[in-house]
Design an enzyme around this catalytic site. Structure first.
Site, PDB file in Angstrom:
ATOM      1  N   SER A   1       0.833  -1.210   0.000  1.00 49.46           N
ATOM      2  CA  SER A   1       0.000   0.000   0.000  1.00 49.46           C
ATOM      3  C   SER A   1       0.866   1.258   0.000  1.00 49.46           C
ATOM      4  O   SER A   1       0.418   2.318  -0.393  1.00 49.46           O
ATOM      5  CB  SER A   1      -0.933   0.011   1.216  1.00 49.46           C
ATOM      6  OG  SER A   1      -0.167   0.135   2.397  1.00 49.46           O
TER       7      SER A   1
ATOM      8  N   TYR B   1      -1.445   9.032  14.542  1.00 50.48           N
ATOM      9  CA  TYR B   1      -0.321   8.122  14.284  1.00 50.48           C
ATOM     10  C   TYR B   1       0.388   7.774  15.606  1.00 50.48           C
ATOM     11  O   TYR B   1       0.598   6.597  15.938  1.00 50.48           O
ATOM     12  CB  TYR B   1       0.669   8.763  13.297  1.00 50.48           C
ATOM     13  CG  TYR B   1       2.056   8.177  13.372  1.00 50.48           C
ATOM     14  CD1 TYR B   1       2.344   6.952  12.781  1.00 50.48           C
ATOM     15  CD2 TYR B   1       3.077   8.824  14.076  1.00 50.48           C
ATOM     16  CE1 TYR B   1       3.613   6.397  12.887  1.00 50.48           C
ATOM     17  CE2 TYR B   1       4.339   8.285  14.183  1.00 50.48           C
ATOM     18  CZ  TYR B   1       4.603   7.074  13.587  1.00 50.48           C
ATOM     19  OH  TYR B   1       5.852   6.529  13.700  1.00 50.48           O
TER      20      TYR B   1
ATOM     21  N   TYR C   1      12.045   3.406  18.132  1.00 50.21           N
ATOM     22  CA  TYR C   1      13.047   3.959  17.222  1.00 50.21           C
ATOM     23  C   TYR C   1      13.090   5.468  17.356  1.00 50.21           C
ATOM     24  O   TYR C   1      12.042   6.106  17.429  1.00 50.21           O
ATOM     25  CB  TYR C   1      12.698   3.668  15.752  1.00 50.21           C
ATOM     26  CG  TYR C   1      12.300   2.253  15.448  1.00 50.21           C
ATOM     27  CD1 TYR C   1      12.941   1.176  16.050  1.00 50.21           C
ATOM     28  CD2 TYR C   1      11.290   1.994  14.527  1.00 50.21           C
ATOM     29  CE1 TYR C   1      12.564  -0.120  15.753  1.00 50.21           C
ATOM     30  CE2 TYR C   1      10.915   0.706  14.219  1.00 50.21           C
ATOM     31  CZ  TYR C   1      11.554  -0.355  14.846  1.00 50.21           C
ATOM     32  OH  TYR C   1      11.172  -1.633  14.545  1.00 50.21           O
TER      33      TYR C   1
ATOM     34  N   ASN D   1       7.842  13.367   3.737  1.00 49.82           N
ATOM     35  CA  ASN D   1       7.620  14.122   4.977  1.00 49.82           C
ATOM     36  C   ASN D   1       8.905  14.231   5.773  1.00 49.82           C
ATOM     37  O   ASN D   1       9.123  15.196   6.483  1.00 49.82           O
ATOM     38  CB  ASN D   1       6.588  13.396   5.864  1.00 49.82           C
ATOM     39  CG  ASN D   1       5.216  13.395   5.256  1.00 49.82           C
ATOM     40  OD1 ASN D   1       4.692  14.456   4.904  1.00 49.82           O
ATOM     41  ND2 ASN D   1       4.621  12.225   5.102  1.00 49.82           N
TER      42      ASN D   1
ATOM     43  N   LYS E   1       0.783   4.166  17.993  1.00 50.54           N
ATOM     44  CA  LYS E   1       2.015   3.568  18.535  1.00 50.54           C
ATOM     45  C   LYS E   1       1.830   3.286  20.028  1.00 50.54           C
ATOM     46  O   LYS E   1       2.184   2.216  20.520  1.00 50.54           O
ATOM     47  CB  LYS E   1       3.217   4.487  18.301  1.00 50.54           C
ATOM     48  CG  LYS E   1       3.667   4.590  16.849  1.00 50.54           C
ATOM     49  CD  LYS E   1       4.189   3.260  16.328  1.00 50.54           C
ATOM     50  CE  LYS E   1       4.542   3.295  14.862  1.00 50.54           C
ATOM     51  NZ  LYS E   1       4.708   1.962  14.253  1.00 50.54           N
TER      52      LYS E   1
ATOM     53  N   ASP F   1       6.031  19.540  15.657  1.00 50.50           N
ATOM     54  CA  ASP F   1       7.430  19.135  15.841  1.00 50.50           C
ATOM     55  C   ASP F   1       7.886  19.371  17.277  1.00 50.50           C
ATOM     56  O   ASP F   1       7.557  20.406  17.873  1.00 50.50           O
ATOM     57  CB  ASP F   1       8.347  19.928  14.897  1.00 50.50           C
ATOM     58  CG  ASP F   1       8.449  19.283  13.528  1.00 50.50           C
ATOM     59  OD1 ASP F   1       8.120  18.087  13.396  1.00 50.50           O
ATOM     60  OD2 ASP F   1       8.878  19.966  12.580  1.00 50.50           O
TER      61      ASP F   1
ATOM     62  N   SER G   1       7.968   3.877  18.488  1.00 50.63           N
ATOM     63  CA  SER G   1       8.627   5.102  18.050  1.00 50.63           C
ATOM     64  C   SER G   1       8.875   6.021  19.230  1.00 50.63           C
ATOM     65  O   SER G   1       8.114   6.025  20.215  1.00 50.63           O
ATOM     66  CB  SER G   1       7.708   5.801  17.039  1.00 50.63           C
ATOM     67  OG  SER G   1       8.097   7.141  16.859  1.00 50.63           O
TER      68      SER G   1
HETATM   69  C1  UD1 Z   1       8.678  11.737  12.531  1.00 47.70           C
HETATM   70  C2  UD1 Z   1       7.639  11.234  13.492  1.00 47.70           C
HETATM   71  C3  UD1 Z   1       8.181  10.014  14.178  1.00 47.70           C
HETATM   72  C4  UD1 Z   1       8.560   8.966  13.149  1.00 47.70           C
HETATM   73  C5  UD1 Z   1       9.602   9.563  12.219  1.00 47.70           C
HETATM   74  C6  UD1 Z   1       9.934   8.580  11.127  1.00 47.70           C
HETATM   75  C7  UD1 Z   1       6.321  12.497  15.148  1.00 47.70           C
HETATM   76  C8  UD1 Z   1       6.187  13.761  15.916  1.00 47.70           C
HETATM   77  N1  UD1 Z   1       7.387  12.347  14.397  1.00 47.70           N
HETATM   78  O1  UD1 Z   1       9.790  12.214  13.306  1.00 47.70           O
HETATM   79  O2  UD1 Z   1       7.231   9.470  15.038  1.00 47.70           O
HETATM   80  O3  UD1 Z   1       9.072   7.836  13.781  1.00 47.70           O
HETATM   81  O4  UD1 Z   1       9.068  10.750  11.631  1.00 47.70           O
HETATM   82  O5  UD1 Z   1      11.198   8.844  10.648  1.00 47.70           O
HETATM   83  O6  UD1 Z   1       5.483  11.682  15.256  1.00 47.70           O
HETATM   84  N2  UD1 Z   1      12.417  18.842   8.719  1.00 47.70           N
HETATM   85  C9  UD1 Z   1      12.673  19.976   7.951  1.00 47.70           C
HETATM   86  N3  UD1 Z   1      12.303  19.961   6.644  1.00 47.70           N
HETATM   87  C10 UD1 Z   1      11.685  18.881   6.050  1.00 47.70           C
HETATM   88  C11 UD1 Z   1      11.425  17.725   6.849  1.00 47.70           C
HETATM   89  C12 UD1 Z   1      11.801  17.753   8.183  1.00 47.70           C
HETATM   90  O7  UD1 Z   1      13.215  20.961   8.439  1.00 47.70           O
HETATM   91  O8  UD1 Z   1      11.354  18.940   4.859  1.00 47.70           O
HETATM   92  C13 UD1 Z   1      12.831  18.834  10.134  1.00 47.70           C
HETATM   93  C14 UD1 Z   1      11.663  18.686  11.086  1.00 47.70           C
HETATM   94  O9  UD1 Z   1      11.131  19.928  11.407  1.00 47.70           O
HETATM   95  C15 UD1 Z   1      12.336  17.995  12.264  1.00 47.70           C
HETATM   96  C16 UD1 Z   1      13.474  17.185  11.646  1.00 47.70           C
HETATM   97  O10 UD1 Z   1      13.669  17.721  10.350  1.00 47.70           O
HETATM   98  O11 UD1 Z   1      12.890  18.958  13.111  1.00 47.70           O
HETATM   99  C17 UD1 Z   1      13.145  15.703  11.506  1.00 47.70           C
HETATM  100  O12 UD1 Z   1      11.872  15.571  10.841  1.00 47.70           O
HETATM  101  P1  UD1 Z   1      11.341  14.169  10.305  1.00 47.70           P
HETATM  102  O13 UD1 Z   1      12.375  13.504   9.491  1.00 47.70           O
HETATM  103  O14 UD1 Z   1      10.004  14.413   9.683  1.00 47.70           O
HETATM  104  O15 UD1 Z   1      11.185  13.288  11.625  1.00 47.70           O
HETATM  105  P2  UD1 Z   1      10.423  13.612  13.006  1.00 47.70           P
HETATM  106  O16 UD1 Z   1       9.360  14.619  12.821  1.00 47.70           O
HETATM  107  O17 UD1 Z   1      11.459  13.868  14.048  1.00 47.70           O
END
Ligand code: UD1
Length: 341
Positions: A36, A150, A178, A199, A154, A299, A125
């Protein structure tokens, strides 16, 4: 006789790496996935790395009859459950979709474990800690009310496992929490392949570097951290996958100290978003087009693991540097580019 491990969601990012490590450690692995949220790229990569075809069942874990038939067909000693939706934002927009899928599938697995006797490893997570008062967080750090469906799934699945273990002597379970899994296999044959716009940070970085995305937005420059960007515990995907081998061995060898155990899987070292970007540029020599954007809703400012329990009890430790990991992520993105993906 090798023991058999069922990997639900085994064609996905984490599942495929875990499948490789388990197989190389001598376990028989059955992969089940409904595709999926992925295609067969990682499954084919797994077979290429291992030099053999692994059993692959195309099925949905929400279908209890299909799950029953799967457990009839294979003698499963342990199951690792990855088959779940994982986009935080989408879960806020479509909570029922998340609750139905993530909870029903796990209930069906637990029911088989109850009936047949089986060890269950749940992929949890760090999201269960929410915004912690301080880091590093240990497994004793209280969970916070979840900010997304989500995250809620968990927490709920952890509780389903805890309660099942308590009620049914046939079930034993481990939850691995993780932190931020990143990177790819050193062969560059398997890795993260998000559908649509990523994302997560690292796929967004590599897709921007290769030219699939015009620009990376760094969400927030005014966090109360040394450089104003969020702090995370980025854990190499192969390191993380190896933790599963130790956890499965602990369950199957009867080494668990409690019938339900929880371990943090992280490096113990925080890195800021900007530090990660700078490391990526240094190791790849690619200049990233990025700019600051407003904070992203939901975040957390800073979170990193205290992994000492996993170090001590599982005998597992993260070994790869962020530089190595980002090099591998880049090699994977280049491989995808060659495949035209
Ligand atoms: C998210 C989920 C986590 C999940 C993980 C998978 C939440 C709150 N977070 O973590 O449960 O296990 O993904 O990997 O549930 N960022 C940018 N630009 C971007 C994308 C991200 O600046 O385009 C920043 C975010 O603001 C954050 C950091 O990078 O500070 C990490 O983001 P991300 O990789 O999405 O992971 P989490 O949000 O920490």
């Amino acid at each position: 006789m090798p023991k058999t491990v069922l990997v639900s969601g085994g064609a996905g990012f984490i599942g495929s790496h875990v499948t490789v490590e388990l197989t190389q450690a001598g376990y028989d692995v059955v992969i089940a996935d409904n595709f999926s949220n992925c295609d067969e790229t990682n499954y084919r990569g797994v077979c290429q790395i291992l030099g053999k075809e692994l059993p692959l069942v195309n099925m949905d874990f929400c279908d209890s009859e299909a799950v029953d038939a799967l457990f009839d067909r294979f003698h499963i000693d342990a199951v690792i459950h990855f088959a779940a939706f994982k986009a935080v934002g989408e879960s806020v927009a479509e909570p029922i979709k998340y609750y139905r899928n993530n909870l029903t599938s796990f209930i069906n697995i637990l029911d088989q474990a109850r009936k047949r006797g089986c060890n269950v490893l749940f992929s949890s997570s760090a999201t269960v800690y929410g915004e912690p008062e301080k880091s590093p967080v240990t497994e004793q750090t209280p969970r916070q009310p979840s900010t997304s469906p989500y995250g809620n799934t968990k927490q709920m699945c952890e509780d389903f496992l805890r309660d099942s273990v308590k009620a049914y002597p046939t079930v034993k379970g481990i939850a691995l929490r993780y932190f931020n899994p990143i990177g790819a296999h050193p062969s560059a044959l398997i890795g993260e392949l998000p559908r649509g716009v990523p994302n997560n940070l690292v796929p967004f970085i590599t897709q921007t570097a290769i030219g699939k995305r015009a620009q990376l937005k760094v969400f927030g420059s005014d966090y109360p951290t040394p450089d104003g960007t969020c702090l995370r515990d980025f854990i190499d995907i192969v390191d993380l996958a190896k933790a599963h081998v130790y956890a499965v061995r602990r369950m199957l060898d009867g080494k668990m100290e409690q019938p339900y155990e929880i371990f943090n899987i992280g490096t113990g070292t925080p890195l800021s978003v900007l530090e990660l970007i700078n490391t990526f540029e240094e190791v790849t020599g690619v200049k990233l087009n990025w700019e600051f954007a407003p904070r992203r809703a939901g975040d957390v400012t800073a979170i990193w693991a205290d992994p000492s329990l996993a170090n001590e009890k599982l005998g597992w430790k993260a070994t790869r540097s962020a530089a190595e990991t980002l090099k591998a992520a880049w090699a994977w993105e280049c491989h995808l580019h060659e495949l035209g993906l």
